[in-house]
Motif scaffolding. Structure first.
Motif, PDB file in Angstrom:
ATOM      1  N   CYS A   1       0.837  -1.197   0.000  1.00 27.09           N
ATOM      2  CA  CYS A   1       0.000   0.000   0.000  1.00 27.09           C
ATOM      3  C   CYS A   1       0.877   1.255   0.000  1.00 27.09           C
ATOM      4  CB  CYS A   1      -0.918   0.000   1.222  1.00 27.09           C
ATOM      5  SG  CYS A   1      -1.824   1.549   1.437  1.00 27.09           S
TER       6      CYS A   1
ATOM      7  N   CYS B   1       0.345   3.329   3.381  1.00 29.10           N
ATOM      8  CA  CYS B   1       0.828   2.598   4.560  1.00 29.10           C
ATOM      9  C   CYS B   1       2.351   2.502   4.548  1.00 29.10           C
ATOM     10  CB  CYS B   1       0.226   1.205   4.614  1.00 29.10           C
ATOM     11  SG  CYS B   1      -1.497   1.147   5.147  1.00 29.10           S
TER      12      CYS B   1
ATOM     13  N   CYS C   1      -4.656  -0.431   0.517  1.00 24.71           N
ATOM     14  CA  CYS C   1      -5.143  -1.507   1.383  1.00 24.71           C
ATOM     15  C   CYS C   1      -6.666  -1.588   1.334  1.00 24.71           C
ATOM     16  CB  CYS C   1      -4.630  -1.313   2.810  1.00 24.71           C
ATOM     17  SG  CYS C   1      -4.827   0.346   3.493  1.00 24.71           S
TER      18      CYS C   1
ATOM     19  N   SER D   1      -6.618   1.262   7.587  1.00 26.28           N
ATOM     20  CA  SER D   1      -6.656   2.601   6.986  1.00 26.28           C
ATOM     21  C   SER D   1      -7.449   2.706   5.684  1.00 26.28           C
ATOM     22  CB  SER D   1      -5.228   3.095   6.743  1.00 26.28           C
ATOM     23  OG  SER D   1      -4.499   3.122   7.954  1.00 26.28           O
TER      24      SER D   1
ATOM     25  N   HIS E   1      -7.026   2.470   2.457  1.00 24.44           N
ATOM     26  CA  HIS E   1      -6.499   3.426   1.489  1.00 24.44           C
ATOM     27  C   HIS E   1      -6.982   3.187   0.061  1.00 24.44           C
ATOM     28  CE1 HIS E   1      -3.238   4.282   4.616  1.00 24.44           C
ATOM     29  NE2 HIS E   1      -3.874   5.412   4.431  1.00 24.44           N
TER      30      HIS E   1
END
Ligand SMILES: [Zn+2]
Ligand SMILES: [Zn+2]
Length: 115
Positions: free
Chosen positions: A18, A21, A42, A48, A50
């Motif tokens: 990611c 991340c 992700c 998170s 994303h």
């Protein structure tokens, strides 16, 4: 509704993890690849999320799974699977990359952090 403009089959994925991340020192559960620009983010079970954030912020509605053995696309505008074309390789993260990942950054109680 998404269409062919949401897909660029010539763009390789941004990397093996990611994007956000990796920059922030975070971790992920599963990975999704933007079908338009190659952004790897992700999944919605990850802390998170994303990939879906990228879909909204960039107006890139289609992702393809970036997990080994998975070939489905997801359309965030319809919340349905999508029948997409072959994208540029690689089609998944390295098979020796752990799930969740990346190695060394996943807390021991990671399952409690999933959505
Ligand atoms: Zn992420
Ligand atoms: Zn994108």
């Amino acid at each position: 509704m998404s269409d062919a403009a949401s897909i660029d089959t010539t763009v390789p994925p941004s990397g093996s993890g990611c994007v956000e991340c990796t920059a922030a020192g975070g971790w992920w559960f599963h990975l999704r690849r933007c079908a338009q620009c190659g952004h790897v983010g992700c999944c919605d079970s990850s802390p998170s999320q994303h990939a879906s954030r990228h879909a909204v912020s960039s107006d890139h509605p289609l992702v393809r799974s970036f997990e080994p053995g998975e070939d489905w696309f997801w359309d965030y505008t319809t919340n349905e699977y999508y029948d997409g074309p072959a994208l540029a390789a690689p089609l998944h993260h390295p098979v020796d990359q752990p799930v969740p990942g990346p190695s060394g950054r996943v807390p021991s109680d990671w399952e409690r952090h999933l959505h």
